[in-house]
Design a protein around this motif. Structure first.
Motif, PDB file in Angstrom:
ATOM      1  N   TRP A  70     -44.487  35.147 -13.722  1.00 42.50           N
ATOM      2  CA  TRP A  70     -44.574  33.749 -14.130  1.00 42.50           C
ATOM      3  C   TRP A  70     -43.604  33.429 -15.258  1.00 42.50           C
ATOM      4  CZ3 TRP A  70     -46.993  31.554 -18.691  1.00 42.50           C
ATOM      5  CH2 TRP A  70     -47.164  30.171 -18.630  1.00 42.50           C
ATOM      6  N   THR A  71     -43.438  34.363 -16.182  1.00 46.76           N
ATOM      7  CA  THR A  71     -42.563  34.106 -17.326  1.00 46.76           C
ATOM      8  C   THR A  71     -41.085  34.253 -16.979  1.00 46.76           C
ATOM      9  OG1 THR A  71     -42.672  36.414 -18.067  1.00 46.76           O
ATOM     10  CG2 THR A  71     -44.324  34.910 -18.929  1.00 46.76           C
TER      11      THR A  71
ATOM     12  N   PRO B 267     -42.208  28.387 -19.029  1.00 44.15           N
ATOM     13  CA  PRO B 267     -42.836  29.633 -19.504  1.00 44.15           C
ATOM     14  C   PRO B 267     -41.909  30.512 -20.333  1.00 44.15           C
ATOM     15  CG  PRO B 267     -43.403  29.236 -17.212  1.00 44.15           C
ATOM     16  CD  PRO B 267     -42.366  28.228 -17.575  1.00 44.15           C
TER      17      PRO B 267
ATOM     18  N   TRP C  82     -52.674  33.826 -19.622  1.00 44.01           N
ATOM     19  CA  TRP C  82     -53.176  34.442 -18.401  1.00 44.01           C
ATOM     20  C   TRP C  82     -54.475  35.205 -18.650  1.00 44.01           C
ATOM     21  CZ3 TRP C  82     -51.931  33.805 -13.421  1.00 44.01           C
ATOM     22  CH2 TRP C  82     -50.791  33.048 -13.160  1.00 44.01           C
TER      23      TRP C  82
ATOM     24  N   VAL D 218     -48.374  39.578 -12.223  1.00 47.16           N
ATOM     25  CA  VAL D 218     -48.270  38.137 -11.958  1.00 47.16           C
ATOM     26  C   VAL D 218     -47.893  37.381 -13.228  1.00 47.16           C
ATOM     27  CG1 VAL D 218     -49.604  36.083 -11.332  1.00 47.16           C
ATOM     28  CG2 VAL D 218     -49.845  38.179  -9.992  1.00 47.16           C
ATOM     29  N   ALA D 219     -48.473  37.767 -14.353  1.00 47.28           N
ATOM     30  CA  ALA D 219     -48.141  37.106 -15.619  1.00 47.28           C
ATOM     31  C   ALA D 219     -46.677  37.316 -15.977  1.00 47.28           C
ATOM     32  CB  ALA D 219     -49.050  37.634 -16.733  1.00 47.28           C
TER      33      ALA D 219
END
Length: 321
Positions: free
Chosen positions: A199-200, A139, A151, A195-196
């Motif tokens: 994730w990255t 990511p 996302w 959350v996005a």
């Protein structure tokens, strides 16, 4: 390129003038060093001069200009004193952006560090460490805009009975639930944006913490095991204290990056539905609504929030040496 074309495009002319001035400074520095080597720190000062010139033109002067604009009206002409700063602390939209930013600053570093630490503990001694870390790092290979688009599709919503194109709503419907508008329902939509971001950034934390765990001296862990310590006790009383500087680096780096969060919010919600943050509100005020003074005040406020974190990070690195 003709001179008439340059005259019709003043911005291009200013760019060429700036490049020419910088090239002239570099040539002058090289000429001075060639004619006679400077003594003491003179050579270092001369070699740093082009970089200092760029920093002054690209950072210092715009920062001072922004500070001045924060005390002016929407057009940036009339002096209004502290009115813009009073607005940032009283306007509901600005306060909402400040609240969301604080939520991001608390949750993102903690979640990124926790996920990265768990992953690092799981793969640090594994033979598949390299491919496992590469998988989590994928990511980071894309921009925040790309991550936001991905996302946004994950959270995509279609009315009940229609084919769901969003992964999350597909799972909800598959288990007998009703699809939801995840990015509309406040205040939970802020958490879905977080959350996005996690994730990255989890890959960065995992790589750094994996290296820190592998650097823990084997003598320490072996001595703890000989003393009867269980794996959890070894991790808590031996590994964690040793990797504490790496944990601090991850938390502070994520806090700084989160304070400047803009791309994910802009891509996924455009700051609507109560998801605005300071960076996005600053952009809207300055460029969308044309309120230069308010946008500059938000920029100064954002700088004031970032500065203590940066200072703490610099202090922590110096103490680690």
């Amino acid at each position: 390129m003709s001179f008439d074309l340059l005259a019709q495009q003043p911005k291009l002319l200013y760019l060429l003038q700036g490049v020419g001035a910088f090239a002239a400074v570099v040539c002058l520095v090289l000429l001075v060093l060639h004619r006679g080597p400077a003594r003491g720190g003179g050579a270092a000062v001369l070699l740093l001069a082009p970089a200092l010139l760029l920093l002054t033109a690209g950072l210092l002067l715009p920062a001072l200009r922004t500070l001045m604009l924060s005390f002016t009206d929407d057009e940036g002409t009339a002096w209004v004193g502290l009115d813009n700063y009073a607005w940032t602390l009283t306007d509901p939209g600005a306060l909402l952006a400040l609240r969301n930013t604080l939520i991001w600053v608390v949750l993102v570093p903690l979640l990124v560090t926790a996920v990265g630490l768990l992953y690092a503990v799981a793969v640090a001694r594994s033979r598949l460490r390299s491919p496992a870390l590469c998988l989590l790092l994928l990511p980071m290979a894309m921009s925040f805009v790309g991550a936001g688009l991905i996302w946004k599709f994950v959270y995509a919503y279609r009315p009940a009975g229609a084919d769901q194109i969003g992964l999350l709503n597909q799972l909800v419907v598959a288990f007998g639930g009703e699809p939801r508008q995840w990015l509309v329902d406040a205040p939970w939509n802020v958490l879905f944006l977080v959350v996005a971001m996690v994730w990255t950034q989890a890959g960065f934390a995992a790589v750094l913490l994996t290296a820190a765990i592998r650097a823990v001296p084997g003598e320490l862990t072996e001595a703890a095991r000989l003393d009867g310590a269980r794996p959890r006790q070894v991790f808590r009383y031996v590994t964690l204290p040793v990797i504490r500087p790496a944990l601090l680096v991850v938390v502070l780096a994520e806090a700084i990056g989160t304070l400047k969060a803009f791309d994910i919010v802009k891509t996924m919600t455009a700051g609507r539905f109560g998801t605005g943050v300071l960076a996005h509100e600053m952009y809207d005020q300055a460029f969308r609504y044309g309120r230069t003074g308010r946008g500059a005040a938000l920029a100064v406020l954002l700088f004031a929030l970032v500065t203590p974190v940066v200072a703490h990070q610099v202090r922590a690195r110096r103490s680690a040496r």
